[in-house]
Design an enzyme around this catalytic site. Structure first.
Site, short mmCIF file in Angstrom:
data_model
loop_
_atom_site.label_atom_id
_atom_site.label_comp_id
_atom_site.label_asym_id
_atom_site.label_seq_id
_atom_site.Cartn_x
_atom_site.Cartn_y
_atom_site.Cartn_z
N THR A 143 -4.19 -8.54 15.57
CA THR A 143 -5.11 -7.05 15.05
C THR A 143 -5.28 -8.35 13.31
O THR A 143 -3.87 -8.07 12.89
CB THR A 143 -4.36 -6.51 14.93
OG1 THR A 143 -3.95 -5.81 16.47
CG2 THR A 143 -5.99 -5.14 14.84
N ARG A 174 0.92 -0.93 -0.18
CA ARG A 174 -0.15 0.08 -0.26
C ARG A 174 1.32 1.36 0.41
O ARG A 174 1.60 1.79 0.75
CB ARG A 174 -0.92 -0.28 1.34
CG ARG A 174 -1.88 1.17 1.22
CD ARG A 174 -3.11 1.13 1.90
NE ARG A 174 -4.18 -0.64 2.12
CZ ARG A 174 -5.36 -0.83 2.81
NH1 ARG A 174 -5.42 0.66 3.95
NH2 ARG A 174 -6.17 -1.71 2.62
N ASP A 189 -13.84 0.51 -0.46
CA ASP A 189 -13.42 -1.18 -1.52
C ASP A 189 -14.79 -2.15 -0.61
O ASP A 189 -15.05 -3.07 -1.27
CB ASP A 189 -12.58 -1.69 -1.33
CG ASP A 189 -11.88 -1.54 0.32
OD1 ASP A 189 -12.45 -1.34 1.65
OD2 ASP A 189 -11.46 -2.62 0.68
N SER A 203 -8.77 0.78 -0.50
CA SER A 203 -9.42 0.53 0.44
C SER A 203 -9.83 1.99 1.30
O SER A 203 -10.06 2.66 0.20
CB SER A 203 -8.87 0.21 1.58
OG SER A 203 -10.22 -0.41 3.12
N ASP A 218 -16.84 1.89 2.91
CA ASP A 218 -15.66 2.82 2.83
C ASP A 218 -15.47 2.32 1.27
O ASP A 218 -16.68 0.90 1.01
CB ASP A 218 -14.33 1.96 3.47
CG ASP A 218 -14.16 0.14 3.36
OD1 ASP A 218 -14.93 -0.25 2.72
OD2 ASP A 218 -13.26 0.25 3.68
N GLU A 238 -13.71 -7.23 14.01
CA GLU A 238 -12.49 -5.67 15.13
C GLU A 238 -12.95 -4.71 14.86
O GLU A 238 -13.87 -4.53 14.38
CB GLU A 238 -10.75 -5.84 13.78
CG GLU A 238 -11.64 -5.62 12.60
CD GLU A 238 -10.17 -5.55 12.02
OE1 GLU A 238 -9.25 -6.31 12.10
OE2 GLU A 238 -10.16 -4.89 10.60
N ASP A 251 -15.28 -3.37 2.13
CA ASP A 251 -15.36 -4.54 3.35
C ASP A 251 -15.98 -3.95 4.53
O ASP A 251 -15.69 -4.77 5.34
CB ASP A 251 -13.75 -5.06 2.98
CG ASP A 251 -12.80 -4.45 3.32
OD1 ASP A 251 -13.40 -2.81 3.61
OD2 ASP A 251 -11.23 -4.45 3.19
N ARG A 252 -16.07 -3.20 4.88
CA ARG A 252 -16.10 -2.33 6.21
C ARG A 252 -17.60 -1.34 6.52
O ARG A 252 -18.01 -1.10 5.21
CB ARG A 252 -15.14 -0.59 6.39
CG ARG A 252 -13.84 -1.37 7.75
CD ARG A 252 -12.90 -0.36 7.64
NE ARG A 252 -11.56 -0.63 8.00
CZ ARG A 252 -10.33 -0.80 7.55
NH1 ARG A 252 -10.29 -0.46 6.42
NH2 ARG A 252 -9.00 -1.77 8.54
#
Length: 609
Positions: free
Chosen positions: A397, A60, A321, A162, A319, A421, A323-324
């Site tokens: 994490t 990233r 992409d 992301s 978000d 998470e 995934d959240r």
């Protein structure tokens, strides 16, 4: 000193000249040509000082020229290394193949875009005779791990950054088990990238893939199968059909709009109102400072306005992409409450377990039921598990750990119902071994619709969960620090607080009762003082337990220049003085910032709304 400096400058120049022999992107090569012509060592250092590090999160970085940025050449080099590493690990790679997905990011000045990077990656594999399942259009990140599992492929790549700032992009990698890679794969891939830097003969000719028999488009199949699979988590179709509850959805200029609409359809829910200014993908993210719904109310301003206009009580925000998931609910006072990741984790954990219990009359089955969360997330699932009799496990994490652990458990015949998470990531459906904001959005909508039939809001149900299982009050934030030396010094100070190799015994008025350091592997609570969870010297992470029942973790971020902290006070069921608990936690956090972070001394920048 001057001789060493000029030797360094010459090395940078050589790296840039080598780059120019290989880079066929006119925009990035023009940038480098100009830097070489100007002899600008400072700028060359920025572009060629160090190669992007390939870690368990893949890559990233900002898009741009040189080895330290995401661009056509670094994507080709990375994929060549990844391809060679997969060839070593899978004798049937040329039979099974890989999947590649991409989001809508683009960077005009360097000519980079997620779609372009995905095509170059596909071309690399196809040139070596490896079948590629390349999505023909933008797709949510969770669709890539889903496809790996569903089509039994060797690996998956998702080109996305992301919720990072608009100039960034990323390259996220999944293994054959459908989970993100963990060590030692990152080191093996990194080594293979170093060994495969010169572009292969057809590396730049991505038009070749369009006529290749090895190119497949999984878009239609996966869209059909994914929405079929998530329907296994739909338990109240009749309520969904009848509900008068209205929802607003925002995809924050990302990929989520179409997929959340389809998920609502799959659950027989009326489609949510989409925030018109944010529903279509836009790599500029023009309406938000940061495209990250985790940052709070600032990202949701347009959602609040639309909800007020259309009479919607609940906002679902993905978000970019998808995934959240962030969720907000209008309170009776007229105010909007944005749920923290831990609060939504508590609600979804309660809901998914309740649905499972209502559909499983066999009481013995509970011994094979599991839920997971990361070590910096709320311990609420542990409290629910203790009372209800299922298993709870904590991991390091990140979903790479939860996804891999979930797969191990599922292979042993266990049912992993849920993992979460605190960074608003939820795995609600075993078909995707990663966080998935699409399924989480529609399952939240069904939960809210069900509660509405009982005249309960999400906030009221959250209080009921805490009343039953004990209040879990959490507070998390971060400081920004761009200097790795300062970060190292800060954590070194904590490890040598009262003299060499002594951790703090107190934090202001709060007595420290336990310490776990997952950088060094020390855990004061274990008989041999060795931590049970895996340790990593490459990242900083210390957890303090306090005599008042508080827990606080300080850690570095793997993808951003942040030092994060997470704190929690857990009270047993029956202690309902929530205001006193909040006050106690606020004071603990203030002490943590003052004595452990020392923001003024370390020149740390606070999180701003």
């Amino acid at each position: 000193m001057a001789a060493r400096s000029s030797a360094g400058d010459a090395a940078l120049r050589r790296a840039a000249e080598q780059w120019l022999l290989w880079d066929k992107n006119p925009k990035t090569s023009a940038i480098v040509k100009q830097l070489v012509a100007e002899g600008n060592a400072g700028e060359l250092q920025k572009y060629f000082g160090s190669r992007m590090e390939f870690g368990t999160a893949g890559l990233r970085a900002a898009m741009g020229a040189g080895i330290s940025h995401m661009n056509d050449l670094t994507i080709i080099q990375t994929t060549q290394g990844f391809c060679r590493y997969l060839e070593k690990n899978f004798s049937d790679l040329k039979k099974r193949g890989v999947v590649i997905g991409f989001d809508a990011r683009a960077h005009l000045s360097s000519g980079g875009s997620s779609k372009r990077f995905a095509r170059l990656a596909a071309n690399t594999f196809i040139s070596q005779g490896v079948p590629v399942y390349l999505f023909s259009d933008i797709t949510p990140t969770p669709f890539v791990p889903y496809t790996v599992t569903h089509l039994k492929l060797c690996a998956g790549i998702m080109v996305t950054a992301s919720h990072n700032p608009k100039q960034d992009n990323g390259y996220k990698v999944y293994w054959e088990n459908g989970a993100q890679i963990i060590s030692p794969h990152d080191k093996g891939i990194s080594q293979a990238i170093e060994e495969n830097q010169e572009p292969w003969p057809q590396a730049w000719d991505d038009k070749l893939i369009d006529s290749s028999l090895l190119l497949h488009d999984p878009y239609a199949t996966v869209n059909k199968e994914y929405f079929k699979d998530i329907q296994k988590q739909c338990f109240h179709r009749n309520i969904n059909k009848e509900t008068s509850l209205k929802f607003v959805h925002t995809s924050v200029h990302g990929v989520g709009h179409k997929f959340v609409q389809l998920a609502f359809k799959a659950f027989d829910l009326s489609p949510p109102f989409a925030v018109p200014e944010q529903k279509d993908p836009d790599p500029e993210f023009p309406t938000v400072k940061y495209p990250n719904p985790e940052e709070g109310k600032g990202v949701l301003t347009l959602s609040f306005a639309l909800a007020e206009k259309d009479g919607a009580k609940i906002i679902l925000a993905n978000d970019p992409d998808a995934d959240r998931l962030a969720v907000a609910e209008k309170q009776e006072s007229g105010e909007w409450k944005v749920f923290s990741g831990n609060e939504l984790g508590a609600l979804l954990g309660w809901w998914i377990f309740t649905c499972w219990k209502n559909h499983n009359s066999d009481t013995c089955a509970i011994k094979d039921v599991y839920m997971l969360s990361s070590t910096v997330s709320s311990k609420i699932l542990r409290a629910i598990a203790l009372k209800e009799g299922f298993h709870f496990e904590e991991t390091l994490t990140g979903f790479k750990w939860m996804g891999n652990r979930a797969k191990q458990l599922m292979d042993q015949g266990k049912a992993v119902l849920f993992a979460f998470e605190e960074a608003i990531g939820y795995m609600c459906c075993p078909a995707v071994l990663d966080k998935d904001g699409v399924s989480a959005a529609v399952i939240t909508a069904e939960m809210a619709s069900f509660l509405a039939t009982r005249n309960l809001s999400l906030s009221q149900q959250l209080k009921a969960v805490y009343d039953e299982y004990g209040f879990h009050i959490t507070k998390a934030s971060y400081f920004i620090c761009h200097d790795p030396k300062v970060i190292q010094q800060l954590f070194d100070n904590l490890r040598n607080f009262d003299g060499k190799n002594t951790y703090p015994k107190s934090c202001g008025r709060f007595k420290v009762s336990g310490i776990r350091d997952l950088t060094t592997g020390y855990d004061s609570s274990q008989p041999d003082q060795k931590a049970i969870l895996p340790t990593s010297k490459s990242s900083q992470m210390i957890t303090f337990t306090f005599a008042n029942g508080g827990v606080a973790t300080m850690r570095t971020s793997g993808t951003e220049p942040k030092i994060k902290y997470y704190s929690e006070l857990c009270a047993p069921p029956g202690n309902s003085d929530i205001e006193q608990l909040k006050k106690e936690l606020d004071e603990l956090v203030s002490a943590l910032e003052k004595y452990f972070f020392q923001p003024e001394k370390n020149n740390l920048q606070r999180k701003t709304e």
